[in-house]
Design a protein around this motif. Structure first.
Motif, PDB file in Angstrom:
ATOM      1  N   UNK A  47       0.838  -1.197   0.000  1.00 38.38           N
ATOM      2  CA  UNK A  47       0.000   0.000   0.000  1.00 38.38           C
ATOM      3  C   UNK A  47       0.875   1.250   0.000  1.00 38.38           C
ATOM      4  N   UNK A  48       2.013   1.173   0.663  1.00 34.23           N
ATOM      5  CA  UNK A  48       2.921   2.328   0.694  1.00 34.23           C
ATOM      6  C   UNK A  48       3.432   2.660  -0.706  1.00 34.23           C
ATOM      7  N   UNK A  49       3.814   1.632  -1.460  1.00 30.32           N
ATOM      8  CA  UNK A  49       4.329   1.861  -2.818  1.00 30.32           C
ATOM      9  C   UNK A  49       3.240   2.437  -3.729  1.00 30.32           C
ATOM     10  N   UNK A  50       2.020   1.932  -3.604  1.00 30.76           N
ATOM     11  CA  UNK A  50       0.908   2.459  -4.404  1.00 30.76           C
ATOM     12  C   UNK A  50       0.636   3.913  -4.017  1.00 30.76           C
ATOM     13  N   UNK A  51       0.607   4.172  -2.718  1.00 30.66           N
ATOM     14  CA  UNK A  51       0.397   5.551  -2.253  1.00 30.66           C
ATOM     15  C   UNK A  51       1.466   6.488  -2.762  1.00 30.66           C
ATOM     16  N   UNK A  52       2.722   6.046  -2.718  1.00 31.07           N
ATOM     17  CA  UNK A  52       3.822   6.869  -3.241  1.00 31.07           C
ATOM     18  C   UNK A  52       3.620   7.180  -4.718  1.00 31.07           C
ATOM     19  N   UNK A  53       3.205   6.170  -5.490  1.00 28.87           N
ATOM     20  CA  UNK A  53       2.991   6.370  -6.925  1.00 28.87           C
ATOM     21  C   UNK A  53       1.860   7.366  -7.189  1.00 28.87           C
ATOM     22  N   UNK A  54       0.865   7.385  -6.308  1.00 30.07           N
ATOM     23  CA  UNK A  54      -0.269   8.286  -6.467  1.00 30.07           C
ATOM     24  C   UNK A  54      -0.064   9.632  -5.775  1.00 30.07           C
ATOM     25  N   UNK A  55       0.983   9.731  -4.959  1.00 28.01           N
ATOM     26  CA  UNK A  55       1.227  10.976  -4.232  1.00 28.01           C
ATOM     27  C   UNK A  55       0.327  11.156  -3.027  1.00 28.01           C
ATOM     28  N   UNK A  56      -0.093  10.024  -2.432  1.00 26.08           N
ATOM     29  CA  UNK A  56      -0.941  10.052  -1.239  1.00 26.08           C
ATOM     30  C   UNK A  56      -0.354   9.103  -0.203  1.00 26.08           C
TER      31      UNK A  56
END
Length: 72
Positions: A47-56
């Motif tokens: 979830x952290x990597x996805x959030x980083x990719x989305x800027x959230x």
């Protein structure tokens, strides 16, 4: 509707047309984001990597897309 069609709608001076176009683009962006968030999880992304990719934050992306996820 193609990108050129959306671009023309966004250039309009009619607020009703412009707002409908903006709403349609927002709904499209949400569907694209969800599709890729699901695929990222299937590919093993955190979830952290996805959030980083989305800027959230990871918490916000998990709250948005993690509800239906199976925990193995």
């Amino acid at each position: 509707m193609g990108l050129e069609d959306y671009a023309a709608l966004l250039r309009t001076t009619d607020p009703a047309t412009g707002l409908r176009a903006a709403g349609a683009l927002r709904r499209l962006a949400e569907r694209v984001e969800e599709m890729h968030a699901v695929e990222a999880r299937r590919a093993g992304w955190s979830w952290e990597r996805i959030g980083d990719a989305l800027g959230v934050t990871r918490q916000s992306v998990h709250a948005k897309y993690g509800k239906g996820e199976r925990h193995v």
